[in-house]
Structure formats: C-alpha cells, structure tokens
Design a protein around this motif. Structure first.
Motif, short mmCIF file in Angstrom:
data_model
loop_
_atom_site.label_atom_id
_atom_site.label_comp_id
_atom_site.label_asym_id
_atom_site.label_seq_id
_atom_site.Cartn_x
_atom_site.Cartn_y
_atom_site.Cartn_z
N LYS A 207 0.82 -1.23 0.00
CA LYS A 207 0.00 0.00 0.00
C LYS A 207 0.85 1.27 0.00
O LYS A 207 0.43 2.31 0.52
CB LYS A 207 -0.98 0.01 1.18
CG LYS A 207 -1.96 -1.16 1.19
CD LYS A 207 -2.81 -1.19 -0.07
CE LYS A 207 -3.87 -2.27 0.00
NZ LYS A 207 -3.31 -3.63 -0.06
N ALA A 208 2.05 1.18 -0.59
CA ALA A 208 2.82 2.39 -0.89
C ALA A 208 2.55 2.71 -2.35
O ALA A 208 2.85 1.91 -3.23
CB ALA A 208 4.31 2.17 -0.63
N HIS A 209 1.97 3.85 -2.62
CA HIS A 209 1.59 4.21 -3.98
C HIS A 209 2.85 4.35 -4.85
O HIS A 209 3.97 4.51 -4.35
CB HIS A 209 0.78 5.50 -3.97
CG HIS A 209 -0.34 5.48 -2.97
ND1 HIS A 209 -1.25 4.44 -2.88
CD2 HIS A 209 -0.69 6.36 -1.99
CE1 HIS A 209 -2.12 4.68 -1.91
NE2 HIS A 209 -1.79 5.84 -1.36
N PHE A 210 2.64 4.30 -6.16
CA PHE A 210 3.76 4.30 -7.10
C PHE A 210 3.60 5.43 -8.10
O PHE A 210 2.56 5.55 -8.75
CB PHE A 210 3.84 2.95 -7.82
CG PHE A 210 4.97 2.85 -8.81
CD1 PHE A 210 6.26 3.17 -8.46
CD2 PHE A 210 4.71 2.42 -10.11
CE1 PHE A 210 7.30 3.08 -9.38
CE2 PHE A 210 5.74 2.32 -11.05
CZ PHE A 210 7.04 2.65 -10.67
N TYR A 211 4.61 6.27 -8.22
CA TYR A 211 4.62 7.40 -9.15
C TYR A 211 5.32 6.94 -10.42
O TYR A 211 6.52 6.73 -10.45
CB TYR A 211 5.36 8.57 -8.51
CG TYR A 211 5.11 9.91 -9.17
CD1 TYR A 211 3.88 10.55 -9.03
CD2 TYR A 211 6.10 10.54 -9.90
CE1 TYR A 211 3.65 11.78 -9.62
CE2 TYR A 211 5.88 11.78 -10.49
CZ TYR A 211 4.65 12.39 -10.34
OH TYR A 211 4.43 13.61 -10.92
N TYR A 212 4.53 6.77 -11.48
CA TYR A 212 5.02 6.11 -12.69
C TYR A 212 5.02 7.06 -13.88
O TYR A 212 3.98 7.60 -14.25
CB TYR A 212 4.14 4.89 -12.99
CG TYR A 212 4.51 4.14 -14.25
CD1 TYR A 212 5.82 3.82 -14.55
CD2 TYR A 212 3.51 3.75 -15.15
CE1 TYR A 212 6.15 3.13 -15.71
CE2 TYR A 212 3.83 3.06 -16.31
CZ TYR A 212 5.14 2.75 -16.59
OH TYR A 212 5.47 2.08 -17.74
N LEU A 213 6.21 7.28 -14.45
CA LEU A 213 6.35 8.09 -15.67
C LEU A 213 6.40 7.15 -16.86
O LEU A 213 7.40 6.46 -17.07
CB LEU A 213 7.61 8.95 -15.60
CG LEU A 213 7.52 10.21 -14.72
CD1 LEU A 213 7.47 9.86 -13.25
CD2 LEU A 213 8.68 11.16 -15.00
N PRO A 214 5.33 7.10 -17.67
CA PRO A 214 5.14 6.00 -18.62
C PRO A 214 5.54 6.29 -20.06
O PRO A 214 5.36 5.42 -20.92
CB PRO A 214 3.63 5.79 -18.56
CG PRO A 214 3.10 7.18 -18.39
CD PRO A 214 4.13 7.93 -17.56
N ASP A 215 6.04 7.49 -20.37
CA ASP A 215 6.07 7.92 -21.76
C ASP A 215 7.47 7.99 -22.38
O ASP A 215 7.64 8.59 -23.43
CB ASP A 215 5.37 9.27 -21.92
CG ASP A 215 5.83 10.30 -20.90
OD1 ASP A 215 6.50 9.93 -19.93
OD2 ASP A 215 5.49 11.48 -21.06
N GLU A 216 8.47 7.38 -21.75
CA GLU A 216 9.78 7.32 -22.38
C GLU A 216 9.79 6.27 -23.49
O GLU A 216 9.02 5.31 -23.47
CB GLU A 216 10.85 6.99 -21.34
CG GLU A 216 11.14 8.11 -20.36
CD GLU A 216 12.27 7.75 -19.41
OE1 GLU A 216 13.43 8.05 -19.74
OE2 GLU A 216 11.99 7.17 -18.35
N ASP A 217 10.70 6.45 -24.43
CA ASP A 217 10.88 5.50 -25.53
C ASP A 217 11.96 4.50 -25.12
O ASP A 217 13.13 4.84 -25.02
CB ASP A 217 11.28 6.24 -26.79
CG ASP A 217 11.32 5.35 -28.03
OD1 ASP A 217 11.57 4.14 -27.88
OD2 ASP A 217 11.12 5.86 -29.14
N HIS A 218 11.56 3.24 -24.89
CA HIS A 218 12.50 2.20 -24.44
C HIS A 218 12.97 1.30 -25.57
O HIS A 218 13.58 0.26 -25.33
CB HIS A 218 11.87 1.36 -23.33
CG HIS A 218 11.67 2.12 -22.05
ND1 HIS A 218 12.65 2.25 -21.09
CD2 HIS A 218 10.60 2.81 -21.59
CE1 HIS A 218 12.20 2.98 -20.08
NE2 HIS A 218 10.95 3.33 -20.36
N GLY A 219 12.66 1.67 -26.80
CA GLY A 219 13.15 0.90 -27.93
C GLY A 219 12.16 -0.13 -28.45
O GLY A 219 11.20 -0.51 -27.78
N ARG A 220 12.42 -0.60 -29.64
CA ARG A 220 11.51 -1.49 -30.35
C ARG A 220 11.30 -2.81 -29.62
O ARG A 220 10.18 -3.33 -29.55
CB ARG A 220 12.06 -1.75 -31.76
CG ARG A 220 11.11 -2.51 -32.69
CD ARG A 220 11.70 -2.62 -34.08
NE ARG A 220 12.05 -1.31 -34.61
CZ ARG A 220 11.19 -0.50 -35.21
NH1 ARG A 220 9.93 -0.90 -35.39
NH2 ARG A 220 11.57 0.67 -35.67
#
Length: 320
Positions: A207-220
């Motif tokens: 129950k520790a919330h997670f701050y997620y940055l989802p928009d980086e390009d990690h490659g094909r």
C-alpha cells in the motif's frame, strides 16, 4: 521506513567536495537562495530570462526535437503555433527551475500551500478503500512538485524509480528531496530503474503508492506501438501487469505551473477503467489515451524536447 533493498547509493563521498564539483555546489546554493525569494518577482525574472534565451543557439537542437514532436502529434499546428507553444514552454521551464529549491529547503506546510491539488478526492477515495495507487504521470516539468509536495508532503506513502544523473551531487540532491517525506512514513522509497518492476510491485502490495512516468521510448524490442495524438508511439506495455500484480488503481496525474496564481496545479483525473484488459495492446492504448487527456490540461508544459518518438514503426527511420 520499510526496507526494500534498493541498490542505488547516493551517499556523499569525500571526493564529491573536490574542485570539479564546486560549480554544482554553487548551483545548489543559488537554488537555496531562490527558494526564499517571493514568487511573483522570481517568476517575472524567470520569464524575462526565458524570453531572452529563446533564440539562443544552444537551444536550437532541443527546439528542433520539440518542433518535430509537436508536428507529429498536431499536424494542423502552424509554425507560429508551435513557436508560441515552445515560448510558453521555456518560460515554464525557467519558472519551475527557479522554484525547485523549495522542494528541498522549504517546510512541509509551505509546500502543501504551494499546491493546488485538483482531484485529490480520487486519492482519498482509494485510500479509504484500502487500494494502492499508480499515479500515471507523463513527463512534465513539475513532476517533482507532484510527487513530493502534493503526494508525499500530504502523508500519502509513495515509491518511484529513476535513472541516475552523470553528476553524483545531483544524484544525492534529487534522491534526498524526493524521499524527504517518504522517510517519515513506514512505506515507500526510491528505486533505480535497473532494478526493474519487482520492488515497485512489492511497494504497491504494501500500500505504498507508485509514481510512474510512462512515456519514455525504451526501444523497439521492449515496446508496443500505440496511438498518441496523430502518430504512433513506442510504449512500454507494463501498465496492466503493474495494476494486476500490484492490486492497484490507476490515477492519471499532471502537473502544471500556474504563473497567474503563483501555485503549482497538480491535477488528478478519475481512476482508469478497463486496465488490466484482455491484452497488453489494449492496456497500452487505454493508457496513452489517458496521457493525452492529462497533457491537454496544459500542452505547453509537457516535455516536448525529449526524443519521444525515436523508435518509429518504419524500421531504420530517423526523425531527429
């Protein structure tokens, strides 16, 4: 704090006080000073600097990346519209940059007052239901204000992950201010990205919330292509697994500096429905649609200067 065995060491060493780092320490000193300057004159000074730097040669590369990104997402934008958006973008960068010391040096009560927390009721509802939260937060310039001043400073336990900087002093500075309020709780910490998703899932289950940055390009190889505005974006397809394994709700979140009020608007949208779905592709499409909606809160404060579309559906196509 509950120990999650993060392998990332940001402790200061004697070598970090050698002359090669003195300029970095001086920069942190300026951030300390600016953090105590009243907001209105500081914002005016930041805007003045940004307006004069806009046409500087050292910004040309980043502006070219941004214009390419904006053109892909909004093909109907004229060159004048792109230019106006990026001028506002640079002003916001300058104003937020000069405010950054507040997160490290000002009091908890000061930071809480600096935030206009829109949609906090969704966070409170999830907490009341005993649910962990994935804060789905695309890259905007005020992301640290959301994580530290809006979420952690209000007593919500929070974990996140990041890559280290090339400068160990900045590693020490950033990781310490990002965890300054998390250290007051029994849950939550900061992970290095190389540690993968397992510690994040463990945090969510605790129950520790997670701050997620989802928009980086990690490659094909690691991505699926998913619609993003008028183009396709290589997107890491993990949001469904995170939500399922972490037993978490997903709250899209955006941060926008409001120069008129002198406050930071942290905007939470309603929790996403439909994730996890039947497929990773569907999860990813739902997520990117949600990112579009929060970016539309203030397009000028999104990080258009990142190489968001480096990986293209057409192999070997280079756009930057």
């Amino acid at each position: 704090m509950k120990e999650y065995n993060s392998r990332f060491d940001t402790s200061l060493k004697p070598a970090h006080f050698m002359p090669k780092y003195w300029l970095t320490w001086l920069s942190l000193g300026f951030l300390f000073i600016f953090s105590f300057i009243p907001v209105k004159p500081r914002d005016a000074f930041a805007a003045w600097v940004a307006n004069r730097l806009y046409n500087a040669k050292f910004l040309n590369k980043r502006k070219k990346i941004a214009f390419t990104n904006i053109g892909l997402c909004f093909p109907d934008y004229t060159e004048q519209q792109k230019d106006a958006l990026m001028r506002e973008n640079l002003r916001s960068v300058a104003q937020i940059a000069l405010s950054l010391g507040e997160i490290a040096f000002r009091s908890q009560s000061f930071l809480v007052k600096r935030i206009n927390f829109i949609g906090e009721e969704y966070v409170k509802e999830a907490e009341a239901n005993g649910q962990a939260i994935i804060f789905l937060a695309p890259h905007c310039y005020g992301v640290d204000f959301a994580g530290v001043a809006a979420i952690s400073a209000r007593g919500y336990p929070l974990s996140s992950m990041f890559n280290d900087y090339k400068n160990p002093i900045f590693d020490w500075f950033v990781t310490n201010y990002r965890t300054r309020f998390s250290r007051l709780h029994e849950k939550g910490t900061l992970y290095h990205r190389s540690e993968g998703l397992k510690p994040c899932i463990k945090s969510l289950r605790d129950k520790a919330h997670f701050y997620y940055l989802p928009d980086e390009d990690h490659g094909r190889d690691k991505s699926l292509f998913s619609p993003f505005y008028a183009t396709q974006k290589a997107t890491l397809p993990v949001i469904g697994r995170l939500a399922k394994l972490g037993r978490a709700v997903i709250i899209p979140t955006y941060t926008s500096y409001n120069a008129e009020t002198g406050k930071v608007d942290v905007i939470c949208h309603a929790p996403l429905a439909g994730i996890p779905s039947a497929t990773e592709q569907q999860d990813t499409d739902i997520m990117n649609a949600a990112i579009e909606k929060v970016v539309d809160e203030n397009r000028a404060q999104y990080m258009w200067t990142l190489k968001l579309f480096k990986t293209r559906p057409e192999e070997d196509l280079k756009i930057y």
